[in-house]
Design an enzyme around this catalytic site. Structure first.
Site, PDB file in Angstrom:
ATOM      1  N   ASP A  74      64.715  85.226  52.108  1.00 19.80           N
ATOM      2  CA  ASP A  74      64.074  86.301  51.814  1.00 19.80           C
ATOM      3  C   ASP A  74      64.909  87.764  51.395  1.00 19.80           C
ATOM      4  O   ASP A  74      64.306  88.425  50.888  1.00 19.80           O
ATOM      5  CB  ASP A  74      63.364  87.131  53.135  1.00 19.80           C
TER       6      ASP A  74
ATOM      7  N   ASP B 142      57.813  82.696  64.913  1.00 22.11           N
ATOM      8  CA  ASP B 142      57.974  83.626  63.701  1.00 22.11           C
ATOM      9  C   ASP B 142      58.255  84.916  64.080  1.00 22.11           C
ATOM     10  O   ASP B 142      58.712  85.671  63.453  1.00 22.11           O
ATOM     11  CB  ASP B 142      56.842  83.598  62.638  1.00 22.11           C
TER      12      ASP B 142
END
Length: 614
Positions: free
Chosen positions: A332, A552
């Site tokens: 990311d 997550d």
């Protein structure tokens, strides 16, 4: 970790324009300025995205200012990167940032902008550096410094507001790679420690004992407990004592165990996957996996000395030289510089300081120098970067970052998509070229004018673009398939018969998320394709990088000593925001903080696995 969807302007037609300003030399009070500026842009009706490279051919510069004039009064800079941009009338000025203001003789730096235009969009030609025109004959600088040229990479723009064009582009993206990886029918492994083209071919995968034990503790978990998953180094302490939750093994422990598994496997090499994941201001657009290091608190220096240097030192130990060590570099990070600089202060800081770019380059330099280490840079996913105004800039950014390393583009073995995300590997019942009652599926609310509908077409399209940009033909791609199977009773058995494009897509898609921007502990997800080398031409492997069953992010705020916050996208009651179309988050309830074991999720992933578990 977060993999949030972002959109950019989508154009009805895209074409490349470019020009090169030659070189000029002049003597100022302090230095002889000699410069070269190259300018290239992609344009569509009313919009453009331009990239410029400044090369210093004169004396070393301690600061620089670029100026030029648009030929057309309707040309405007909207958003820029890697410089402070301003415009007065048709006159444009870009001043250096702290991290790229010094340019040695021969050094280059890249910058750019998104803009708009009316009537026409000719390229500017009157480029000046510190008031000196770059339009003469190359001259030698007044002195030749001893240092070799360096290169500062560009950082890519934040997104522009999304628009839907009135018609579909006339050209569909390519879905076949520029070159298929070759493999002989009978594989004979090269000598141990050889740096091969594809580290997964002919190799067995490392089984992480920590994850395997968690999987075996679950009813039915033994069916997958011996599959290879990645080791996540998500904080400095993880190097010595494991990442989170029940993960107790440090990096050296894992590598020692990998040596034992390698010895037990006979002649086949062993591949172990390690996620490098601790940049300062990490995951700048999300909260659930925020990291421990902050740019404002000397984070980049700590990242280099306390994190990357230590990891590289361990991996370089000769007793691990026969292993194939695959590193997944900073999920990311670079994609956030494409889309999220305008919306998040932490991303703005990552861009203006150069910390993401410099950190990734430092990691690549250190890791590539170890012969048996392989580097795969994270490239987000199709529902983040699949729009043309995100896709083009990220290709430029990846090339510029890699070009700024010691080994250039050869410092990168490949790229990985869908890390810890849920995008389907392949949508079997429609492609980007499918039309319904005369309407392209790109016009559906789900596809939303994206150029890609699944991860495999995106990975291959990205590989094609990167090779065309200058990466070697040996470049490999990985897809994280650990949680993108989408099996179970909700999986469609065939294409819809509806003549409404939205209904057709919603009834045909195997990705059952509420919105493609949802990323946290998705309800209904299933384990995907098992790890496999060379699944299709252009891909090195399907891999399980996100260990199934590891959360997550927490469903509600939970105090922890790992620097991980609470992101509402992990809250099943959250009604969403503009980034996911104001849709429900689709997250499972009862989740622990990121990286910790989530039994309910693991059970659901097994239940909905596709192909089904036997």
């Amino acid at each position: 970790m977060s993999s949030t969807v972002r959109r950019g302007l989508v154009a009805a037609a895209v074409l490349a324009i470019g020009s090169t300003a030659a070189v000029a030399t002049a003597t100022s009070a302090n230095a002889a300025v000699s410069c070269k500026v190259t300018y290239s842009a992609s344009q569509w009706q009313g919009g453009m995205s331009a990239n410029l490279t400044i090369q210093n051919l004169g004396d070393a510069l301690s600061n620089w200012t670029l100026t030029f004039t648009f030929p057309n009064s309707g040309q405007k800079v909207a958003q820029g990167w890697s410089a402070n941009w301003s415009q007065s009338g048709s006159n444009v000025t870009a001043t250096a940032l702290d991290w790229n203001k010094s340019l040695a003789t021969g050094a280059s730096t890249s910058l750019g902008f998104n803009g708009t235009w009316t009537s026409s969009n000719p390229s500017p030609t009157d480029f000046k550096i510190n008031g000196v025109s770059c339009n003469g004959t190359p001259q030698s600088p007044s002195q030749s410094p001893s240092q070799s040229p360096s290169r500062s990479p560009s950082q890519s723009p934040s997104q522009s507001p999304s628009q839907s064009p009135s018609q579909s582009p006339s050209q569909s993206p390519s879905q076949s790679p520029s070159q298929s990886p070759s493999q002989s029918p009978s594989y004979s492994p090269p000598p141990p420690g050889t740096h091969v083209d594809n580290p997964y071919v002919g190799a067995t995968g490392y089984v992480n004992p920590d994850w395997s034990a968690s999987a075996k503790s679950e009813p039915g978990g033994s069916r997958v407990a011996n599959l290879s998953t990645a080791v996540w180094l998500d904080r400095i302490a993880a190097i010595s004592s494991g990442s989170a939750g029940n993960n107790s093994m440090g990096l050296r422990d894992h590598l020692d165990e990998a040596v034992k598994q390698d010895a037990a496997n006979g002649s086949a090499p062993l591949t172990i996957q390690v996620v490098i994941y601790d940049l300062p201001n990490r995951d700048c657009s999300a909260l659930s996996s925020n990291g421990e290091l902050k740019i404002a608190n000397n984070g980049l220096a700590r990242y280099k000395t306390e994190y990357i240097d230590v990891i590289a030192g361990i991996m370089a130990d000769s007793k691990y030289s026969n292993l194939r060590i695959v590193t997944v570099v900073e999920p990311d990070s670079l994609p956030n510089l494409i889309t999220n600089v305008s919306n998040f202060q932490a991303c703005q800081e990552a861009q203006s300081s150069g910390a993401y770019v410099q950190g990734v380059q430092y990691a690549l330099n250190k890791l590539h120098a170890i012969r048996n280490v392989y580097t795969y840079v994270d490239a987000a996913h199709h529902a983040w970067l699949g729009w043309d105004t995100n896709f083009g800039p990220v290709v430029n950014l990846f090339h510029q970052v890699a070009s700024g390393t010691t080994a250039g583009v050869n410092s990168v073995d490949g790229f990985i998509v869908n890390t810890a995300n849920f995008g389907a590997t392949v949508e079997p019942y429609f492609t980007i070229n499918t039309s319904v009652n005369g309407q392209s599926v790109r016009q559906s609310k789900w596809v939303d004018w994206n150029y890609y509908v699944d991860e495999q077409s995106f990975a291959i399209g990205l590989r094609n673009a990167l090779v065309a940009k200058g990466f070697p033909n040996t470049l490999g791609m990985l897809i994280d398939t650990s949680r993108n199977g989408w099996g179970g009773s909700a999986r469609p058995a065939g294409p819809s018969t509806s003549t409404n494009v939205d209904t057709f897509v919603n009834e045909s898609r195997v990705d059952r998320r509420i919105h493609a921007g949802n990323w946290c502990n998705q309800s209904g997800a299933g384990m995907g394709e098992r790890p496999k080398a060379n699944p299709v031409a252009g891909l090195d492997a399907y891999v399980w990088i996100k260990p199934p069953g590891e959360s997550d992010g927490s469903s509600s705020a939970i105090n922890n000593d790992e620097g991980k916050g609470f992101d509402r996208m992990c809250d099943p009651t959250y009604t969403g925001n503009s980034l996911n179309g104001n849709s429900m988050s689709g997250a499972l309830g009862g989740a622990p903080v990121s990286g910790h074991w989530f039994s309910a999720q693991f059970q659901q992933l097994m239940q909905n696995a596709y192909p089904p578990l036997s």
